[in-house]
Design a protein around this motif. Structure first.
Motif, PDB file in Angstrom:
ATOM      1  N   ALA A  39     -37.184  86.843 -29.185  1.00 29.01           N
ATOM      2  CA  ALA A  39     -36.834  88.200 -29.591  1.00 29.01           C
ATOM      3  C   ALA A  39     -37.053  88.331 -31.089  1.00 29.01           C
ATOM      4  N   SER A  40     -37.215  89.573 -31.537  1.00 27.59           N
ATOM      5  CA  SER A  40     -37.368  89.826 -32.963  1.00 27.59           C
ATOM      6  C   SER A  40     -36.044  89.541 -33.668  1.00 27.59           C
ATOM      7  N   ALA A  41     -36.113  89.309 -34.965  1.00 30.92           N
ATOM      8  CA  ALA A  41     -34.928  88.935 -35.732  1.00 30.92           C
ATOM      9  C   ALA A  41     -33.762  89.911 -35.571  1.00 30.92           C
ATOM     10  N   PRO A  42     -33.986  91.241 -35.603  1.00 30.21           N
ATOM     11  CA  PRO A  42     -32.849  92.161 -35.463  1.00 30.21           C
ATOM     12  C   PRO A  42     -32.145  92.053 -34.117  1.00 30.21           C
ATOM     13  N   LEU A  43     -32.830  91.548 -33.083  1.00 31.38           N
ATOM     14  CA  LEU A  43     -32.242  91.479 -31.750  1.00 31.38           C
ATOM     15  C   LEU A  43     -31.609  90.126 -31.444  1.00 31.38           C
ATOM     16  N   ARG A  44     -31.707  89.201 -32.386  1.00 30.12           N
ATOM     17  CA  ARG A  44     -31.173  87.868 -32.109  1.00 30.12           C
ATOM     18  C   ARG A  44     -29.665  87.828 -32.329  1.00 30.12           C
ATOM     19  N   PHE A  45     -29.013  86.923 -31.606  1.00 28.05           N
ATOM     20  CA  PHE A  45     -27.573  86.729 -31.708  1.00 28.05           C
ATOM     21  C   PHE A  45     -27.314  85.243 -31.566  1.00 28.05           C
ATOM     22  N   PRO A  46     -26.066  84.797 -31.699  1.00 27.21           N
ATOM     23  CA  PRO A  46     -25.828  83.338 -31.749  1.00 27.21           C
ATOM     24  C   PRO A  46     -26.410  82.548 -30.588  1.00 27.21           C
ATOM     25  N   GLY A  47     -26.573  83.141 -29.439  1.00 24.59           N
ATOM     26  CA  GLY A  47     -27.134  82.419 -28.297  1.00 24.59           C
ATOM     27  C   GLY A  47     -26.788  83.124 -27.002  1.00 24.59           C
ATOM     28  N   GLU A  48     -27.141  82.504 -25.886  1.00 25.51           N
ATOM     29  CA  GLU A  48     -26.892  83.088 -24.576  1.00 25.51           C
ATOM     30  C   GLU A  48     -26.321  82.040 -23.628  1.00 25.51           C
ATOM     31  N   ILE A  49     -25.505  82.479 -22.707  1.00 21.31           N
ATOM     32  CA  ILE A  49     -25.112  81.680 -21.557  1.00 21.31           C
ATOM     33  C   ILE A  49     -25.642  82.434 -20.338  1.00 21.31           C
ATOM     34  N   LEU A  50     -26.564  81.836 -19.617  1.00 24.15           N
ATOM     35  CA  LEU A  50     -27.208  82.491 -18.480  1.00 24.15           C
ATOM     36  C   LEU A  50     -26.880  81.741 -17.198  1.00 24.15           C
ATOM     37  N   HIS A  51     -26.384  82.459 -16.212  1.00 27.19           N
ATOM     38  CA  HIS A  51     -26.024  81.900 -14.913  1.00 27.19           C
ATOM     39  C   HIS A  51     -27.128  82.223 -13.904  1.00 27.19           C
ATOM     40  N   VAL A  52     -27.469  81.240 -13.072  1.00 27.74           N
ATOM     41  CA  VAL A  52     -28.403  81.472 -11.967  1.00 27.74           C
ATOM     42  C   VAL A  52     -27.645  81.223 -10.664  1.00 27.74           C
ATOM     43  N   PHE A  53     -27.634  82.251  -9.811  1.00 32.38           N
ATOM     44  CA  PHE A  53     -26.949  82.164  -8.526  1.00 32.38           C
ATOM     45  C   PHE A  53     -27.968  82.076  -7.391  1.00 32.38           C
ATOM     46  N   ASP A  54     -27.501  81.526  -6.271  1.00 31.86           N
ATOM     47  CA  ASP A  54     -28.351  81.362  -5.093  1.00 31.86           C
ATOM     48  C   ASP A  54     -28.286  82.635  -4.249  1.00 31.86           C
ATOM     49  N   ASP A  78     -22.007  83.922  -4.260  1.00 30.47           N
ATOM     50  CA  ASP A  78     -20.872  83.034  -4.536  1.00 30.47           C
ATOM     51  C   ASP A  78     -21.255  81.571  -4.707  1.00 30.47           C
ATOM     52  N   ARG A  79     -22.543  81.296  -4.848  1.00 29.33           N
ATOM     53  CA  ARG A  79     -22.946  79.904  -5.069  1.00 29.33           C
ATOM     54  C   ARG A  79     -23.800  79.812  -6.321  1.00 29.33           C
ATOM     55  N   GLY A  80     -23.301  79.064  -7.309  1.00 28.74           N
ATOM     56  CA  GLY A  80     -24.049  78.879  -8.541  1.00 28.74           C
ATOM     57  C   GLY A  80     -25.051  77.753  -8.435  1.00 28.74           C
ATOM     58  N   LEU A  81     -26.202  77.934  -9.061  1.00 28.12           N
ATOM     59  CA  LEU A  81     -27.230  76.894  -9.086  1.00 28.12           C
ATOM     60  C   LEU A  81     -27.403  76.278 -10.469  1.00 28.12           C
ATOM     61  N   ALA A  82     -27.250  77.091 -11.517  1.00 31.87           N
ATOM     62  CA  ALA A  82     -27.477  76.589 -12.871  1.00 31.87           C
ATOM     63  C   ALA A  82     -26.717  77.439 -13.873  1.00 31.87           C
ATOM     64  N   VAL A  83     -26.305  76.793 -14.964  1.00 30.13           N
ATOM     65  CA  VAL A  83     -25.742  77.475 -16.127  1.00 30.13           C
ATOM     66  C   VAL A  83     -26.533  76.984 -17.333  1.00 30.13           C
ATOM     67  N   ASP A  84     -27.159  77.916 -18.031  1.00 29.66           N
ATOM     68  CA  ASP A  84     -28.086  77.567 -19.113  1.00 29.66           C
ATOM     69  C   ASP A  84     -27.548  78.072 -20.446  1.00 29.66           C
ATOM     70  N   TRP A  85     -27.418  77.165 -21.408  1.00 30.22           N
ATOM     71  CA  TRP A  85     -27.102  77.548 -22.778  1.00 30.22           C
ATOM     72  C   TRP A  85     -28.412  77.664 -23.534  1.00 30.22           C
ATOM     73  N   VAL A  86     -28.679  78.871 -24.019  1.00 24.20           N
ATOM     74  CA  VAL A  86     -29.924  79.133 -24.749  1.00 24.20           C
ATOM     75  C   VAL A  86     -29.570  79.355 -26.211  1.00 24.20           C
ATOM     76  N   PRO A  87     -29.953  78.451 -27.101  1.00 23.25           N
ATOM     77  CA  PRO A  87     -29.628  78.623 -28.519  1.00 23.25           C
ATOM     78  C   PRO A  87     -30.446  79.745 -29.134  1.00 23.25           C
ATOM     79  N   ALA A  88     -30.015  80.213 -30.298  1.00 19.28           N
ATOM     80  CA  ALA A  88     -30.715  81.313 -30.964  1.00 19.28           C
ATOM     81  C   ALA A  88     -32.186  80.988 -31.183  1.00 19.28           C
ATOM     82  N   ARG A  89     -32.493  79.728 -31.478  1.00 24.14           N
ATOM     83  CA  ARG A  89     -33.887  79.363 -31.735  1.00 24.14           C
ATOM     84  C   ARG A  89     -34.754  79.466 -30.480  1.00 24.14           C
ATOM     85  N   GLY A  90     -34.091  79.470 -29.299  1.00 25.73           N
ATOM     86  CA  GLY A  90     -34.844  79.556 -28.061  1.00 25.73           C
ATOM     87  C   GLY A  90     -35.049  80.969 -27.573  1.00 25.73           C
ATOM     88  N   LEU A  91     -34.498  81.957 -28.301  1.00 25.58           N
ATOM     89  CA  LEU A  91     -34.612  83.347 -27.860  1.00 25.58           C
ATOM     90  C   LEU A  91     -35.938  83.935 -28.295  1.00 25.58           C
TER      91      LEU A  91
END
Length: 364
Positions: free
Chosen positions: A102-117, A87-100
Motif C-alpha cells: 500500500a502507499s505510505a498514507p494508507l499504511r498502519f502498524p500491521g494486520e491480523i488476517l484470519h482465514v476460515f474454511d 466456524d473453523r479457522g485455518l490460518a491466522v496471519d500477522w502481516v507487518p507494516a513492511r509487508g503491506l
C-alpha cells in the motif's frame, strides 16, 4: 485509577487509564477475515474485483466490535449472496507494516488476517451465488498452483498455507506474512505450488480388457493404521502414488511392476496385493491399473534410479491423498473401490489427522 505492567515498560510502572489506552491505540492493528472455498475438484474460489488488479478470496475488514468469524460469514453473504456458518479457522496471519502493499498514507502498524474454511461447494451451491452490483465483477475456481499468478504475493502465500493446513488437518496454522512459523511437511515440500497430476479418466472396478495395454501400475499402499503412502517430489512438491511404467523385467505382470517401482521409489515392501481396477486413458488407448496392498517394511530413503530423485514419503488418509491430485469425477469411484480393498486387507478406516513424514526405516 492506574494500570501497571504496560507492554513496553517494566512491571510496577504506573500509568493512568488514559495513558494506557492511548498506548494501546497507538499499536492497534487492522483485522480482516477471508474464506477459503473449494469445488469438488479441489480448485479454489477467487473473486475478481473492480478496485484492484489482483484477485482476492472472499472476505474483508472486521467491523468495530465484530468477531472475525462473524465478519467472514457476513462478507460471504454480502459478496456472494450465500448464507453459511463459518466456524473453523485455518490460518491466522500477522502481516507487518513492511509487508503491506500500500502507499505510505494508507499504511498502519500491521494486520491480523484470519482465514476460515468455507468447505467444498457443490455445483448447486456454486450456481446459487449472486454477486453484488459493484465491487465483485466475477468469480472463478482455479488450480492452487495458479494462485500466485492471480493474487498478491502475500495473499497467495496465505491462501496456499491455509489450504495445506486444511489438507493436513493438524489445526489452524500461525503465519507471519504468509509464512508458517511451524511449517508442516506439506509446507516445506511446497505442495500445491505446482500443478497437480491431472488424470480425468474413467475408472472401472473390473479386469483390464484384452484389447488394452497396461501402461502404468500404481498402488494404494496401506500402513496398519489405514493410512496410505504418498510420495512428494523434493524439487516441485508434486504428489504421486508409488508405482510406474512396466519394464521388460516385469514380464507383463502389473503386480511385479508396482512391487519393483515401490521398492525403487520408496524403499518399501508390500504384502497381500489386491487388484482394485483400472483407468481407461481416453487420450492414448491404454489401461492404468490400481492395486491396494499392505506396507510391511520401509527402508532408508533412496534415490529413484529412474528419476534421480529422493522422494519425501508421507502417510495420509486416502481422502487426504485425493486432495493432492486432480482426478476428476471418477476419483470418488476409485476411492470406494480402494476402501473395499482395504476392508479385504483387514485394515481400519483411518480418521483424518495430521500428515506424517516417514524419514527412516520402519517395519510393521
Amino acid at each position: 485509577m492506574t494500570t501497571t505492567s504496560t507492554p513496553d515498560e517494566s512491571a510496577g510502572t504506573a500509568m493512568t487509564d488514559e495513558e494506557y489506552g492511548a498506548l494501546r491505540a497507538s499499536a492497534a492493528l487492522w483485522v480482516g477475515s477471508s474464506v477459503l472455498i473449494t469445488d469438488q475438484r479441489g480448485q479454489v474460489l477467487v473473486q475478481h474485483v473492480d478496485y484492484r488488479d489482483t484477485c482476492l478470496l472472499p472476505g474483508g475488514a472486521v467491523d468495530k466490535g465484530e468477531s472475525p468469524a462473524h465478519a467472514a460469514a457476513r462478507e460471504l453473504h454480502e459478496e456472494l449472496g450465500i448464507t453459511a456458518t463459518v466456524d473453523r479457522g485455518l490460518a491466522v496471519d500477522w502481516v507487518p507494516a513492511r509487508g503491506l502493499d500500500a502507499s505510505a498514507p494508507l499504511r498502519f502498524p500491521g494486520e491480523i488476517l484470519h482465514v476460515f474454511d468455507g468447505g467444498t461447494w457443490s455445483d448447486d451451491r456454486i450456481a446459487a451465488v449472486r454477486l453484488p452490483e459493484r465491487e465483485i465483477t466475477g468469480i472463478e475456481f482455479v488450480e492452487p498452483a495458479d494462485l500466485p499468478g492471480l493474487l498478491a504475493p502475500g495473499d497467495a502465500r496465505r491462501a496456499l498455507a491455509a489450504l495445506r493446513a486444511r489438507i493436513d488437518a493438524g489445526g489452524a496454522v500461525l503465519l507471519e506474512d504468509g509464512h508458517p512459523i511451524a511449517p508442516s511437511v506439506l509446507d516445506t515440500a511446497g505442495v500445491l505450488r505446482t500443478a497437480r497430476a491431472r488424470h480425468h479418466y474413467p475408472f472401472h472396478a473390473a479386469p483390464v480388457p484384452d484389447r488394452l495395454v497396461v501402461r502404468q501400475s500404481w498402488v494404494w499402499a496401506f500402513a496398519p493404521d489405514g493410512r496410505v503412502l504418498v510420495l512428494l517430489e523434493p524439487d516441485t512438491g508434486a504428489a504421486c502414488l508409488p508405482g510406474g511404467t512396466p519394464e521388460a523385467q516385469d514380464h507383463d505382470d502389473p503386480e511385479a511392476t508396482l512391487r519393483r517401482e515401490t521398492a525403487e521409489e520408496a524403499a518399501a515392501e508390500l504384502s497381500g496385493a489386491l487388484y482394485v481396477g483400472y483407468l481407461s486413458d481416453t487420450e492414448e488407448p491404454c489401461a492404468r491399473v490400481r492395486y491396494a496392498a499392505a506396507l510391511t517394511r520401509l527402508g532408508p530413503p533412496a534415490v529413484d534410479p529412474a528419476t534421480g530423485r529422493t522422494y519425501l514419503r508421507i502417510l495420509t488418509t486416502p481422502e487426504q491423498a485425493l486432495d493432492l491430485f486432480d482426478w476428476g469425477p471418477s476419483a470418488i469411484e476409485q476411492l470406494a473401490a480402494v476402501h473395499h480393498a482395504r476392508d479385504r486387507l483387514g485394515l481400519p478406516h483411518a480418521r483424518r489427522g495430521p500428515v506424517t513424514e516417514l524419514t527412516g526405516p520402519t517395519t510393521w
